[in-house]
Design an enzyme around this catalytic site. Structure first.
Site, PDB file in Angstrom:
ATOM      1  N   ASP A  34       1.038  -1.202  -0.080  1.00  0.00           N
ATOM      2  CA  ASP A  34      -0.122   0.306  -0.011  1.00  0.00           C
ATOM      3  C   ASP A  34       0.514   1.072   0.157  1.00  0.00           C
ATOM      4  O   ASP A  34       0.529   2.764  -0.513  1.00  0.00           O
ATOM      5  CB  ASP A  34      -0.635  -0.158   1.545  1.00  0.00           C
ATOM      6  N   TYR A  37       2.120   2.305  -3.698  1.00  0.00           N
ATOM      7  CA  TYR A  37       0.646   2.600  -4.471  1.00  0.00           C
ATOM      8  C   TYR A  37       0.854   4.463  -3.939  1.00  0.00           C
ATOM      9  O   TYR A  37       0.498   4.975  -5.032  1.00  0.00           O
ATOM     10  CB  TYR A  37      -0.220   1.795  -3.937  1.00  0.00           C
ATOM     11  N   ASP A  38       0.594   4.098  -2.570  1.00  0.00           N
ATOM     12  CA  ASP A  38       0.398   5.104  -1.836  1.00  0.00           C
ATOM     13  C   ASP A  38       1.184   6.572  -2.382  1.00  0.00           C
ATOM     14  O   ASP A  38       1.238   7.702  -2.909  1.00  0.00           O
ATOM     15  CB  ASP A  38       0.052   5.517  -0.809  1.00  0.00           C
ATOM     16  N   SER A  83     -35.492  -7.027 -18.732  1.00  0.00           N
ATOM     17  CA  SER A  83     -35.574  -7.329 -17.484  1.00  0.00           C
ATOM     18  C   SER A  83     -35.757  -9.081 -17.495  1.00  0.00           C
ATOM     19  O   SER A  83     -35.734  -9.448 -18.886  1.00  0.00           O
ATOM     20  CB  SER A  83     -37.094  -7.148 -16.247  1.00  0.00           C
ATOM     21  N   LEU A  84     -35.831 -10.028 -16.578  1.00  0.00           N
ATOM     22  CA  LEU A  84     -36.269 -11.537 -16.217  1.00  0.00           C
ATOM     23  C   LEU A  84     -37.244 -11.767 -15.847  1.00  0.00           C
ATOM     24  O   LEU A  84     -38.582 -11.227 -14.637  1.00  0.00           O
ATOM     25  CB  LEU A  84     -34.698 -12.135 -15.819  1.00  0.00           C
ATOM     26  N   ASP A 117     -27.591  -8.512  -5.320  1.00  0.00           N
ATOM     27  CA  ASP A 117     -29.109  -7.473  -5.150  1.00  0.00           C
ATOM     28  C   ASP A 117     -28.543  -6.057  -4.867  1.00  0.00           C
ATOM     29  O   ASP A 117     -27.534  -5.083  -3.759  1.00  0.00           O
ATOM     30  CB  ASP A 117     -29.671  -7.205  -3.931  1.00  0.00           C
ATOM     31  N   ARG A 136     -30.000   1.589 -15.441  1.00  0.00           N
ATOM     32  CA  ARG A 136     -31.005   0.944 -16.240  1.00  0.00           C
ATOM     33  C   ARG A 136     -31.771   1.506 -16.765  1.00  0.00           C
ATOM     34  O   ARG A 136     -32.236   1.898 -17.746  1.00  0.00           O
ATOM     35  CB  ARG A 136     -31.875  -0.116 -15.834  1.00  0.00           C
ATOM     36  N   GLU A 170     -23.801  -5.311 -12.096  1.00  0.00           N
ATOM     37  CA  GLU A 170     -24.365  -4.742 -10.687  1.00  0.00           C
ATOM     38  C   GLU A 170     -23.797  -4.149 -10.101  1.00  0.00           C
ATOM     39  O   GLU A 170     -22.934  -4.957  -9.496  1.00  0.00           O
ATOM     40  CB  GLU A 170     -25.035  -5.594 -10.254  1.00  0.00           C
ATOM     41  N   LYS A 287     -28.922 -18.568 -17.656  1.00  0.00           N
ATOM     42  CA  LYS A 287     -29.127 -18.616 -18.616  1.00  0.00           C
ATOM     43  C   LYS A 287     -29.024 -19.242 -19.639  1.00  0.00           C
ATOM     44  O   LYS A 287     -27.872 -20.080 -18.868  1.00  0.00           O
ATOM     45  CB  LYS A 287     -28.514 -17.407 -18.191  1.00  0.00           C
ATOM     46  N   LYS A 311     -35.775 -16.887  -7.700  1.00  0.00           N
ATOM     47  CA  LYS A 311     -35.928 -15.420  -6.490  1.00  0.00           C
ATOM     48  C   LYS A 311     -36.240 -16.188  -5.212  1.00  0.00           C
ATOM     49  O   LYS A 311     -36.805 -17.262  -4.807  1.00  0.00           O
ATOM     50  CB  LYS A 311     -37.338 -14.673  -6.686  1.00  0.00           C
ATOM     51  N   CYS A 405     -69.426  -0.443  -7.468  1.00  0.00           N
ATOM     52  CA  CYS A 405     -67.899   0.640  -7.442  1.00  0.00           C
ATOM     53  C   CYS A 405     -67.929   1.484  -5.702  1.00  0.00           C
ATOM     54  O   CYS A 405     -68.871   1.987  -6.131  1.00  0.00           O
ATOM     55  CB  CYS A 405     -67.741   0.894  -8.427  1.00  0.00           C
ATOM     56  N   CYS A 423     -65.078  -2.905 -12.318  1.00  0.00           N
ATOM     57  CA  CYS A 423     -66.012  -1.368 -12.703  1.00  0.00           C
ATOM     58  C   CYS A 423     -66.406  -1.229 -14.368  1.00  0.00           C
ATOM     59  O   CYS A 423     -65.340  -0.918 -14.869  1.00  0.00           O
ATOM     60  CB  CYS A 423     -65.850  -0.059 -11.901  1.00  0.00           C
TER      61      CYS A 423
END
Length: 670
Positions: A34, A37-38, A83-84, A117, A136, A170, A287, A311, A405, A423
């Site tokens: 590190d 790199y720094d 979308s899937l 997610d 998206r 994602e 897929k 899901k 209604c 209705c």
């Protein structure tokens, strides 16, 4: 150090720092300490401070965040981010497998990936350099969040090869980062984020990139946009391997499966193991691996037929159902909604939940006052699963749907083969209000400044009864409404006026034709070009269009046969709305030429222009560019490494051009 030596040193530092960052963040194999790199990073930062003209757009120093943005621009995706379809159990996966095998045979390979997610993003590179990133959005148009994405360490600013491509991924927030962020917000007296997904999305939509830089986000890339054969790969798994070679951060837990049994075992394995991950996943994406198989399976109007998202089962909690509220949607369906004692479900406080319809309430014997089980259907929409009978006290009250209604008191009916009460009064105030709310929404006519509150005001003031009335509004009428000042009124009238220029597909979706979503509206607009042409189309004509099925065809013809609808459309035309599809600029198209009325497919790598540029030029000359080869295709343009599309064209004896023939035809037409 003279200028030449300085430029050489800047290039050297850029190269080293990109190499070190890729090894550290993507490969998890640090090449230097590190401290080293720094040291290099600070040296580059100092040079750029003294010589701003030597700061490259993809300099590693952009990771700290640039200037505050005024707003996010719009980005139109060259290939839609679809979308899937969802699977909620083993049988759904088996049904998916059965449909795939019926279409392409039993020799199919699947690839399974963890469903992160987070927030779906698109990353575009030119000559190996990151040039644009977008959300998206609605799948067709997203927001330009390039500066925020530059701050994410796992987004390479330079690729390992000087290649131009787009990838999809994602963006997410690791669990530890989420915990630290909420601890800091708590100390600052700020509202904590409900979950890592919301935190990631909120971070990437900050106008100050420095905020995104502090949030420690990451991006997993899950695919290459467009036709992968352009890059010499013929399967999704090969595309991921190639993306990894280019320097993208690819999830290691993917797996190729030869049978649906292997897929199910993979799902079971990660259902049990997901809590051990340092990031949130909400399912598994399955897929079909081969691109040729994907092409053969094709798409529906909303999603690919070659993929499905399993899901995970939703978290279930209990609370008390205190009342049932009825609402009338724009199609007249009366929907019962449970009013609940607020309860936390999957990180979100829930006070309302769907009861779907009367049959479900009766079947499950759900009563007002019951202790009920709540969960989020598909991790999104709260629903009542069942009452807990054992906890009843005898004070619970059975619920029955009314005969009339709740909005207009018209008799409710149940149409054949439907479970919902509806209705059917076309003048029902609730339906008319909901229709207007839908019409002005972002994916429809996108009239900013008109939300539910304003629609309610307009309707109560008797200023609008249908969508066409929006175009008769005047300043004097609006200024009298509550919380409508001069600026708000001016902005609203401007937005209404601008919406007149929308392309036809926006209007078609906004009209709320049953079964016609965003994708179907675009397909119909592109196919017919004008509203007049679509209005006169019959079912037989409509069902010949790829991705337009019987339900959509029948719904469209029924809609345009309605006299009340035709009156509204006439009012819209008189108000000056554009009723043509602008994608093909119909009014400016040539009457003859090599591409007029021709359906063209582009495949393989082009060198003189991108396929997106070729598509625009062909369409400007009267052609229609599609993504798959069929008997309706007139011409296939095959670049280098053209794959299954070329083979299919040869099988169907379709005319095939190389890039030089395309350029010659484009040149002749200039």
């Amino acid at each position: 150090m003279d200028r030449i030596e300085l430029e050489k040193r800047v290039e050297e530092l850029n190269h080293l720092l990109h190499q070190y960052a890729h090894a550290y963040y993507t490969l998890d194999q640090p090449l230097v300490s590190d401290a080293v790199y720094d040291q290099y990073f600070q040296e580059l930062l100092a040079i750029e401070k003294d010589h701003p003209d030597l700061r490259f757009p993809d300099s590693p120093t952009v990771r700290v965040g640039g200037e505050v943005l005024e707003g996010f621009g719009k980005v139109t995706h060259e290939n839609p981010m679809l979308s899937l379809a969802n699977a909620f159990g083993e049988q759904d996966l088996r049904d998916f497998d059965r449909r795939v095998q019926e279409a392409i045979g039993s020799n199919v390979t699947y690839i399974c990936e963890l469903k992160i997610d987070g927030l779906a993003v698109s990353l575009r590179y030119e000559n190996g350099r990151f040039v644009q990133g977008a959300t998206r959005g609605d799948g067709t148009v997203g927001e330009d969040i390039t500066e925020n994405l530059k701050t994410i360490r796992t987004v390479p600013l330079r690729l390992q090869e000087p290649i131009s491509l787009e990838v999809r991924g994602e963006a997410y927030m690791p669990k530890q980062s989420f915990v630290r962020l909420n601890e800091a917000r708590d100390l600052a007296g700020e509202e904590p984020f409900a979950n890592p997904r919301n935190a990631a999305a909120g971070s990437l939509r900050q106008l100050d990139p420095k905020i995104a830089a502090r949030r420690n986000l990451a991006v997993f890339v899950y695919g290459i946009g467009g036709d992968g054969t352009e890059y010499g790969v013929d399967s999704h798994s090969d595309a991921l391997d190639y993306a990894e070679k280019l320097g993208f951060y690819i999830n290691k837990s993917r797996k190729r499966c030869q049978t649906i049994e292997e897929v199910i075992r993979y799902v079971e394995e990660w259902t049990a193991k997901r809590s051990a991950l340092d990031y949130e996943i909400d399912g598994i994406v399955v897929k079909v691996d081969g691109f040729e198989d994907q092409e053969q399976l094709g798409f529906t109007a909303r999603s690919p037929r070659w993929a499905i998202a399993y899901k995970f089962p939703a978290e279930e909690v209990t609370t008390t159902l205190t009342d049932v509220e009825l609402s009338v949607g724009r199609t007249g369906v009366v929907t019962p909604t449970a009013i609940l004692d607020p309860v936390l479900v999957d990180g979100t406080t829930v006070g309302r939940a769907s009861l779907h319809n009367e049959d479900l309430i009766l079947e499950k014997d759900i009563r007002i006052g019951d202790t009920v089980i709540i969960r989020k259907a598909g991790d999104i929409i709260p629903e009542v699963v069942a009452p807990i009978i054992e906890e009843r006290t005898g004070d619970e009250v059975p619920f029955t749907m009314p005969d009339n209604c709740p909005e207009c008191d018209s008799e409710l009916v149940r149409l054949e083969e439907e479970v919902a009460l509806r209705c059917v009064n076309p003048q029902c105030p609730a339906q008319m209000r909901e229709a207007i709310i839908h019409f002005v929404s972002r994916n429809a006519m996108n009239i900013e400044g008109i939300g539910e509150r304003v629609v309610e005001q307009l309707y109560r003031a008797e200023l609008v009864y249908d969508v066409a009335d929006l175009y008769t509004l005047e300043r004097e009428q609006l200024i009298e409404l509550e919380r409508m000042g001069e600026k708000s009124v001016s902005n609203l009238l401007t937005a209404i006026e601008q919406s007149k220029e929308n392309s036809l597909e926006k209007l078609l979706f906004g009209l709320g034709i049953r079964h016609v979503g965003v994708k179907a509206a675009e397909i119909l607009a592109e196919e017919f070009g004008t509203l007049d042409a679509l209005k006169t189309a019959d079912v037989e004509k409509l069902i010949t269009i790829h991705e337009i099925g019987d339900k959509v065809a029948e719904s469209v013809t029924t809609y345009f046969a309605n006299e009340d609808v035709l009156k509204v459309l006439e009012k819209l035309q008189n108000a000056g709305l554009n009723l043509k599809y602008k994608g093909l600029a119909q009014e400016n198209l040539p009457s003859d030429g090599p591409f007029v009325d021709k359906t063209v497919v582009l495949t393989g790598k082009l060198y003189e222009m991108t396929r997106g540029e070729a598509k625009k030029r062909i369409e400007a000359l009267g052609g229609k560019v599609t993504g798959s080869v069929s008997k309706n295709t007139d011409l296939v343009v095959a670049g280098e490494a053209a794959g299954s599309k070329l083979t299919r064209a040869e099988e169907l004896e379709i005319l095939v051009w190389d890039e030089s023939q395309l350029l010659e035809a484009l040149g002749e037409s200039q």
